[in-house]
Motif scaffolding. Structure first.
Motif, PDB file in Angstrom:
ATOM      1  N   LEU A   1       0.826  -1.093  -0.096  1.00 43.76           N
ATOM      2  CA  LEU A   1      -0.067   0.066  -0.063  1.00 43.76           C
ATOM      3  C   LEU A   1       0.827   1.304   0.109  1.00 43.76           C
ATOM      4  N   TRP A   2       0.689   2.177  -1.025  1.00 41.23           N
ATOM      5  CA  TRP A   2       1.661   3.204  -1.153  1.00 41.23           C
ATOM      6  C   TRP A   2       0.783   4.501  -0.886  1.00 41.23           C
ATOM      7  N   LEU A   3       0.853   5.337   0.128  1.00 40.29           N
ATOM      8  CA  LEU A   3       0.066   6.421   0.346  1.00 40.29           C
ATOM      9  C   LEU A   3       0.917   7.656   0.104  1.00 40.29           C
ATOM     10  N   ARG A   4       0.257   8.861  -0.538  1.00 42.16           N
ATOM     11  CA  ARG A   4       0.605  10.149  -0.799  1.00 42.16           C
ATOM     12  C   ARG A   4      -0.135  11.255  -0.196  1.00 42.16           C
TER      13      ARG A   4
ATOM     14  N   TRP B   1       5.386  10.571   1.108  1.00 43.81           N
ATOM     15  CA  TRP B   1       4.821   9.154   0.667  1.00 43.81           C
ATOM     16  C   TRP B   1       5.112   8.596   2.133  1.00 43.81           C
ATOM     17  N   ARG B   2       4.265   7.208   2.328  1.00 43.21           N
ATOM     18  CA  ARG B   2       4.705   6.202   3.022  1.00 43.21           C
ATOM     19  C   ARG B   2       3.992   5.064   2.185  1.00 43.21           C
ATOM     20  N   PHE B   3       4.903   3.920   2.751  1.00 47.66           N
ATOM     21  CA  PHE B   3       4.772   2.592   1.970  1.00 47.66           C
ATOM     22  C   PHE B   3       4.662   1.565   2.889  1.00 47.66           C
ATOM     23  N   PHE B   4       3.809   0.682   2.803  1.00 44.90           N
ATOM     24  CA  PHE B   4       3.606  -0.627   3.574  1.00 44.90           C
ATOM     25  C   PHE B   4       3.384  -1.756   2.825  1.00 44.90           C
TER      26      PHE B   4
ATOM     27  N   ILE C   1       3.708  -3.672   7.492  1.00 44.52           N
ATOM     28  CA  ILE C   1       5.046  -3.605   7.707  1.00 44.52           C
ATOM     29  C   ILE C   1       5.269  -2.286   7.079  1.00 44.52           C
ATOM     30  N   GLU C   2       5.734  -1.135   7.887  1.00 46.81           N
ATOM     31  CA  GLU C   2       6.123   0.190   7.067  1.00 46.81           C
ATOM     32  C   GLU C   2       7.459  -0.099   6.406  1.00 46.81           C
ATOM     33  N   ILE C   3       7.611   0.166   5.020  1.00 48.32           N
ATOM     34  CA  ILE C   3       8.727  -0.049   4.313  1.00 48.32           C
ATOM     35  C   ILE C   3       9.149   1.272   3.703  1.00 48.32           C
TER      36      ILE C   3
ATOM     37  N   PRO D   1      11.913  -3.087   5.001  1.00 48.98           N
ATOM     38  CA  PRO D   1      11.320  -2.640   6.192  1.00 48.98           C
ATOM     39  C   PRO D   1      12.169  -1.462   6.856  1.00 48.98           C
ATOM     40  N   LEU D   2      11.466  -0.554   7.538  1.00 52.13           N
ATOM     41  CA  LEU D   2      12.089   0.288   8.361  1.00 52.13           C
ATOM     42  C   LEU D   2      12.309  -0.011   9.677  1.00 52.13           C
TER      43      LEU D   2
END
Length: 123
Positions: free
Chosen positions: A87-90, A96-99, A107-109, A115-116
């Protein structure tokens, strides 16, 4: 929760990110789509859903709740070491945040799919 029409600005901004990860292809239109972009690279093959997030700097638990329908659709995709669903959020400001979507959580990536340090949470 529906987020309205397809996020054209977010999708346009996602294309260069996808291109850095491999060969990418956009999916078709329609409310039944499960993902927006597929990325073919050595490993993994990635199916990503790109969404606009009005509130992006929130806890991962809120992301899981706000995007539950999209996450549930991504969980339909069979996953193993060679296939991932993301899931990519903008935000409207270009943040941006990526999961990575797993069978039991998020898991946040980073934008490269790694992975972060913060880890993830069950959803």
């Amino acid at each position: 929760m529906s987020r309205g029409p397809r996020p054209h600005r977010a999708l346009a901004a996602a294309m260069p990110i996808a291109q850095l990860r491999g060969v990418f292809q956009m999916s078709g239109l329609g409310p039944e789509r499960i993902y927006d972009i597929s990325i073919i690279s050595k490993i993994p093959v990635t199916f990503a859903r790109v969404m606009f997030a009005p509130q992006i700097l929130v806890a991962i638990e809120q992301i899981a709740g706000d995007f539950k329908d999209e996450i549930d659709k991504l969980r339909i995709i069979a996953r193993d070491a060679a296939i991932s669903a993301e899931l990519w959020l903008r935000s409207k400001h270009g943040t941006w945040r990526f999961f990575l979507v797993t069978g039991t959580g998020l898991i946040e990536i980073d934008r490269d799919g790694k992975p972060l340090a913060a880890g993830g949470m069950p959803a």
